[in-house]
Design an enzyme around this catalytic site. Structure first.
Site, short mmCIF file in Angstrom:
data_model
loop_
_atom_site.label_atom_id
_atom_site.label_comp_id
_atom_site.label_asym_id
_atom_site.label_seq_id
_atom_site.Cartn_x
_atom_site.Cartn_y
_atom_site.Cartn_z
N LYS A 10 0.84 -1.21 0.00
CA LYS A 10 0.00 0.00 0.00
C LYS A 10 0.86 1.24 0.00
CE LYS A 10 0.71 1.55 4.40
NZ LYS A 10 1.52 2.72 4.66
N ASP A 136 -2.91 -1.57 9.53
CA ASP A 136 -3.02 -1.61 8.07
C ASP A 136 -3.53 -2.95 7.54
OD1 ASP A 136 -1.82 0.90 8.01
OD2 ASP A 136 0.18 0.10 7.65
#
Ligand code: C5P
Length: 296
Positions: A10, A136
């Site tokens: 990401k 996350d």
């Protein structure tokens, strides 16, 4: 029997950070985008628990925990797994790079375990397990482009009319995420409780205009990361001088990412940066979240 799941890196297109909460975590308002660098995690039935780690040439596998402290192994414990497994991780995502590589491995292990044993648990169950493993990890399951709130674990997909072209420059040695947050606190003792919102960015993502997206990228952890690693500032300036629309630190760093206007633009920036930096990678985003790629 074994199941292999692929999960993406990401970047944070927007990372607004507020003053630390009572539990020590920082309230975030972030926009994650999954980009095309992947880790694969295989979970296989075995006689006893074991872990192996391999990776691309630029990955130093010695930086990845090789024991039960590895977050992919902890993911199996979180899934209340009782039988022994071999876990194999093949890494392309830089380690301690600000790209959620460990979170990707945890998400992949959760999904691989679920599918291997035919559990088919509802999304809410996997997302709750993911949130307990790290801020996350839920996004690594979901992928695409999503807004993250809370400490990052509350994710909600947002409209994104990409693909967008990125150039990724990992650093030789990683940065510790807690260190970067602590340095943010030192630099911003009066940070507001509410993190900055990604208003302009959400409109830019829906526009398909890279120049507009470039103007609205924002990362509150960039300043502390550059303060800890001044060479990152020089790298960002260099990439922008070579034609990137905008360079930024990815998450807590030290990986830097450069938004380019097109595939050709990204290839030109890559060629220019490759003269001075060992590892320069192309990527597109958004891409899918954790997904099964092999069942044996
Ligand atoms: O949740 P995760 O394990 O990824 O977080 C790693 C560390 O990063 C935390 O222990 C904390 O120091 C810091 N962090 C934070 N605020 C967040 C997310 C992470 O302070 N929202």
């Amino acid at each position: 029997m074994s199941t292999t799941v692929r999960a993406a890196a990401k970047i944070n297109l927007h990372l607004g950070v507020g003053a630390p909460r009572e539990d020590g975590f920082h309230p975030l308002d972030t926009v994650y985008q999954a980009i095309s660098l992947y880790d694969d995690v295989t979970v296989a039935e075995a006689e006893e628990d074991s872990l192996s780690v391999a990776g691309s040439a630029y990955i130093d596998v010695r930086d990845v925990p090789g024991d039960a402290s590895n977050i992919a192994v902890r993911a199996l414990a979180e899934a209340a797994c009782r039988s022994p497994h071999h876990v194999r991780i093949t890494k392309q995502i830089p380690v301690a790079g600000g790209m959620a590589g460990g979170s990707a491995d945890a998400a992949a292990a959760l999904l691989a375990h679920d599918r291997l044993h035919g559990l088919s648990q509802p999304d809410e169950v996997l997302l709750a397990q993911a949130a307990r493993l790290g801020s996350d990890v839920p996004f690594s399951l979901v992928g695409g482009t999503a807004r993250g709130r809370g400490r990052g674990e509350v994710v909600e997909p947002v409209a994104d009319r990409g693909p967008w072209w990125w150039v990724v420059v990992p650093a030789r040695t990683g940065l510790s995420t807690p260190d970067v947050y602590r340095h943010f606190d030192r630099l911003h003792p009066d940070a507001p409780a509410q993190p900055a919102e990604p208003t302009g960015l959400l409109a830019a993502l829906a526009s398909r205009e890279p120049v507009r997206l470039a103007r609205t990228l924002h990362n509150d952890l960039q300043e502390p990361a550059i303060d800890l690693r001044p060479e990152l500032g020089a790298l960002i300036q260099r990439g922008e001088a070579e034609g990137a629309l905008r360079g930024m630190v990815s998450g807590s760093g030290p990986t830097c990412v450069f938004l380019c206007d097109s595939q050709e633009g990204a290839m030109a920036v890559m060629a220019a940066l490759s003269a001075s930096y060992d590892v320069v990678l192309p990527a597109i985003g958004p891409v899918a979240g954790a997904h099964v790629v092999e069942v044996l």
